[in-house]
Motif scaffolding. Sequence first.
Motif, PDB file in Angstrom:
ATOM      1  N   LEU A 200      13.854   1.821 -11.664  1.00 43.13           N
ATOM      2  CA  LEU A 200      13.232   2.221 -10.506  1.00 43.13           C
ATOM      3  C   LEU A 200      11.568   2.429 -10.451  1.00 43.13           C
ATOM      4  O   LEU A 200      10.858   1.909  -9.196  1.00 43.13           O
ATOM      5  CB  LEU A 200      13.736   3.680 -10.135  1.00 43.13           C
ATOM      6  N   TYR A 201      10.847   2.698 -11.429  1.00 42.10           N
ATOM      7  CA  TYR A 201       9.584   2.656 -11.360  1.00 42.10           C
ATOM      8  C   TYR A 201       8.772   1.226 -11.447  1.00 42.10           C
ATOM      9  O   TYR A 201       8.044   1.071 -10.590  1.00 42.10           O
ATOM     10  CB  TYR A 201       8.887   3.426 -12.636  1.00 42.10           C
ATOM     11  N   MET A 202       9.592   0.487 -12.125  1.00 39.99           N
ATOM     12  CA  MET A 202       9.008  -1.031 -12.059  1.00 39.99           C
ATOM     13  C   MET A 202       9.173  -1.681 -10.744  1.00 39.99           C
ATOM     14  O   MET A 202       8.540  -2.482 -10.200  1.00 39.99           O
ATOM     15  CB  MET A 202       9.290  -1.897 -13.071  1.00 39.99           C
ATOM     16  N   ALA A 203      10.458  -1.343 -10.121  1.00 37.03           N
ATOM     17  CA  ALA A 203      10.852  -1.951  -8.693  1.00 37.03           C
ATOM     18  C   ALA A 203       9.898  -1.411  -7.936  1.00 37.03           C
ATOM     19  O   ALA A 203       9.390  -2.145  -6.788  1.00 37.03           O
ATOM     20  CB  ALA A 203      12.190  -1.678  -8.267  1.00 37.03           C
ATOM     21  N   LYS A 204       9.395  -0.186  -7.943  1.00 33.88           N
ATOM     22  CA  LYS A 204       8.335   0.326  -7.110  1.00 33.88           C
ATOM     23  C   LYS A 204       6.979  -0.453  -7.088  1.00 33.88           C
ATOM     24  O   LYS A 204       6.326  -0.754  -6.110  1.00 33.88           O
ATOM     25  CB  LYS A 204       8.127   1.720  -7.470  1.00 33.88           C
ATOM     26  N   GLN A 205       6.435  -0.419  -8.293  1.00 36.51           N
ATOM     27  CA  GLN A 205       5.195  -1.422  -8.430  1.00 36.51           C
ATOM     28  C   GLN A 205       5.261  -2.581  -8.047  1.00 36.51           C
ATOM     29  O   GLN A 205       4.329  -3.082  -7.600  1.00 36.51           O
ATOM     30  CB  GLN A 205       4.941  -1.340 -10.178  1.00 36.51           C
ATOM     31  N   LEU A 206       6.330  -3.253  -8.232  1.00 38.67           N
ATOM     32  CA  LEU A 206       6.804  -4.644  -7.687  1.00 38.67           C
ATOM     33  C   LEU A 206       6.716  -4.824  -6.223  1.00 38.67           C
ATOM     34  O   LEU A 206       6.036  -5.694  -5.438  1.00 38.67           O
ATOM     35  CB  LEU A 206       7.785  -5.356  -8.359  1.00 38.67           C
ATOM     36  N   SER A 207       7.459  -3.885  -5.640  1.00 40.93           N
ATOM     37  CA  SER A 207       7.508  -3.690  -4.081  1.00 40.93           C
ATOM     38  C   SER A 207       6.265  -3.594  -3.359  1.00 40.93           C
ATOM     39  O   SER A 207       6.018  -4.375  -2.520  1.00 40.93           O
ATOM     40  CB  SER A 207       8.515  -2.884  -3.697  1.00 40.93           C
ATOM     41  N   ARG A 208       5.389  -2.639  -4.212  1.00 38.56           N
ATOM     42  CA  ARG A 208       4.264  -2.315  -3.639  1.00 38.56           C
ATOM     43  C   ARG A 208       3.223  -3.388  -3.598  1.00 38.56           C
ATOM     44  O   ARG A 208       2.369  -3.902  -2.608  1.00 38.56           O
ATOM     45  CB  ARG A 208       3.609  -1.125  -4.198  1.00 38.56           C
ATOM     46  N   TYR A 209       3.148  -4.303  -4.675  1.00 40.14           N
ATOM     47  CA  TYR A 209       2.390  -5.493  -4.812  1.00 40.14           C
ATOM     48  C   TYR A 209       2.970  -6.663  -3.810  1.00 40.14           C
ATOM     49  O   TYR A 209       2.071  -7.282  -3.328  1.00 40.14           O
ATOM     50  CB  TYR A 209       2.712  -6.098  -6.229  1.00 40.14           C
ATOM     51  N   LEU A 210       4.241  -6.879  -3.582  1.00 38.13           N
ATOM     52  CA  LEU A 210       4.537  -7.679  -2.700  1.00 38.13           C
ATOM     53  C   LEU A 210       4.380  -7.190  -1.114  1.00 38.13           C
ATOM     54  O   LEU A 210       4.100  -8.438  -0.457  1.00 38.13           O
ATOM     55  CB  LEU A 210       6.241  -8.096  -2.796  1.00 38.13           C
ATOM     56  N   LEU A 211       4.457  -6.173  -0.747  1.00 39.50           N
ATOM     57  CA  LEU A 211       4.260  -5.771   0.342  1.00 39.50           C
ATOM     58  C   LEU A 211       2.628  -5.609   0.824  1.00 39.50           C
ATOM     59  O   LEU A 211       2.317  -5.684   1.897  1.00 39.50           O
ATOM     60  CB  LEU A 211       4.757  -4.101   0.547  1.00 39.50           C
ATOM     61  N   LYS A 212       1.962  -5.628  -0.007  1.00 37.85           N
ATOM     62  CA  LYS A 212       0.391  -5.467   0.251  1.00 37.85           C
ATOM     63  C   LYS A 212      -0.169  -6.530   1.019  1.00 37.85           C
ATOM     64  O   LYS A 212      -1.152  -6.047   2.068  1.00 37.85           O
ATOM     65  CB  LYS A 212      -0.234  -5.098  -1.298  1.00 37.85           C
ATOM     66  N   PRO A 213       0.132  -7.736   0.825  1.00 35.18           N
ATOM     67  CA  PRO A 213      -0.429  -8.754   1.901  1.00 35.18           C
ATOM     68  C   PRO A 213      -0.053  -8.622   3.078  1.00 35.18           C
ATOM     69  O   PRO A 213      -0.529  -9.133   4.155  1.00 35.18           O
ATOM     70  CB  PRO A 213       0.048 -10.156   1.033  1.00 35.18           C
ATOM     71  N   LEU A 214       1.443  -8.226   3.313  1.00 34.43           N
ATOM     72  CA  LEU A 214       1.883  -8.057   4.636  1.00 34.43           C
ATOM     73  C   LEU A 214       1.250  -6.813   5.295  1.00 34.43           C
ATOM     74  O   LEU A 214       1.089  -6.761   6.655  1.00 34.43           O
ATOM     75  CB  LEU A 214       3.339  -7.785   4.656  1.00 34.43           C
ATOM     76  N   LEU A 215       0.861  -5.665   4.614  1.00 32.91           N
ATOM     77  CA  LEU A 215       0.245  -4.555   5.170  1.00 32.91           C
ATOM     78  C   LEU A 215      -1.016  -4.671   5.569  1.00 32.91           C
ATOM     79  O   LEU A 215      -1.511  -3.694   6.135  1.00 32.91           O
ATOM     80  CB  LEU A 215       0.760  -3.387   4.163  1.00 32.91           C
ATOM     81  N   GLY A 216      -1.744  -5.149   4.723  1.00 29.34           N
ATOM     82  CA  GLY A 216      -3.202  -5.547   4.634  1.00 29.34           C
ATOM     83  C   GLY A 216      -4.187  -4.141   4.157  1.00 29.34           C
ATOM     84  O   GLY A 216      -3.389  -3.694   3.259  1.00 29.34           O
ATOM     85  N   LYS A 217      -5.065  -4.072   4.726  1.00 37.04           N
ATOM     86  CA  LYS A 217      -5.934  -2.960   3.977  1.00 37.04           C
ATOM     87  C   LYS A 217      -5.496  -1.440   4.865  1.00 37.04           C
ATOM     88  O   LYS A 217      -5.744  -0.426   4.249  1.00 37.04           O
ATOM     89  CB  LYS A 217      -7.510  -3.264   4.587  1.00 37.04           C
ATOM     90  N   LYS A 218      -4.925  -1.682   6.037  1.00 35.62           N
ATOM     91  CA  LYS A 218      -4.362  -0.075   6.522  1.00 35.62           C
ATOM     92  C   LYS A 218      -3.244   0.439   5.830  1.00 35.62           C
ATOM     93  O   LYS A 218      -2.206   0.050   5.764  1.00 35.62           O
ATOM     94  CB  LYS A 218      -4.013  -0.458   8.018  1.00 35.62           C
ATOM     95  N   PRO A 219      -3.390   1.523   5.350  1.00 35.18           N
ATOM     96  CA  PRO A 219      -2.521   2.133   4.408  1.00 35.18           C
ATOM     97  C   PRO A 219      -1.309   2.672   5.409  1.00 35.18           C
ATOM     98  O   PRO A 219      -1.521   3.092   6.755  1.00 35.18           O
ATOM     99  CB  PRO A 219      -3.085   3.436   3.664  1.00 35.18           C
ATOM    100  N   LEU A 220      -0.114   2.855   4.896  1.00 38.62           N
ATOM    101  CA  LEU A 220       0.992   3.539   5.559  1.00 38.62           C
ATOM    102  C   LEU A 220       0.885   5.005   5.558  1.00 38.62           C
ATOM    103  O   LEU A 220       0.616   5.646   4.706  1.00 38.62           O
ATOM    104  CB  LEU A 220       2.348   3.149   4.798  1.00 38.62           C
ATOM    105  N   LYS A 221       0.849   5.604   6.777  1.00 43.35           N
ATOM    106  CA  LYS A 221       0.470   7.062   6.883  1.00 43.35           C
ATOM    107  C   LYS A 221       1.753   7.709   6.210  1.00 43.35           C
ATOM    108  O   LYS A 221       1.673   8.864   5.718  1.00 43.35           O
ATOM    109  CB  LYS A 221       0.335   7.232   8.395  1.00 43.35           C
TER     110      LYS A 221
END
Length: 228
Positions: A200-221
Amino acid sequence: MDSEFYTAYLLHRRPFSDSKVMLDMLVEGVGQLRMLARVSGRQATKHKAQLQPFQSLLVQYNGKSDLKYINRFEPHGRQTMLQGTELYCGFYMNELTNRIVPINEPMESVYHLYKQHLGELSTTKNLQAVLRSYEFQLLEMLGYGVDFSVDAEGDEIIDAANYQYFAEYGFLLHDDPHSGFSGKQLNAIAAHDFSAPDVLYMAKQLSRYLLKPLLGKKPLKSRELFIK
């Protein structure tokens, strides 16, 4: 669009004028659409109360441009009742979907993926597993998925081996067992089995890495709602 009714979920709403609100809706068989709805007159209070997140709606809309106009809407079925952390997870799903699913592009399958995982939030204790499953499947639908079945060389992922992930290439064998992913973790993620804490921990790190280019610099509130 015509007189047809569609089932939809509200992802985001904001005021547009004194009598109108702008809505981002996830519509069954269509995808994400941006719409204007009139909420004025004697029915204003009722209409505003109906436009709630996690409530399945029947909507009738028209318009050939990118901005659609809702003619009618009404609740459809029971509202998914979320409380506490479940509610935060629901807001996260809404914001993530709203941010990375293109508006006015055909994305027919996203509605059912969203509906399935929204329902699971109220029926499971492992809420983080629901979010990880949703993230990876949503990325796959958007064309940004990861192939967990083979490494970058086309070889099968081996439980006992260690891997490092490289964007646009995939997973490569890695000698250091103290960094990267174990093959066992990757095979568990591929099966959407997040029952082990390390997976679960490693999946979270990977998903955040993959989502970062799509979300850009604006964080999710919505991430700010979770206790870190």
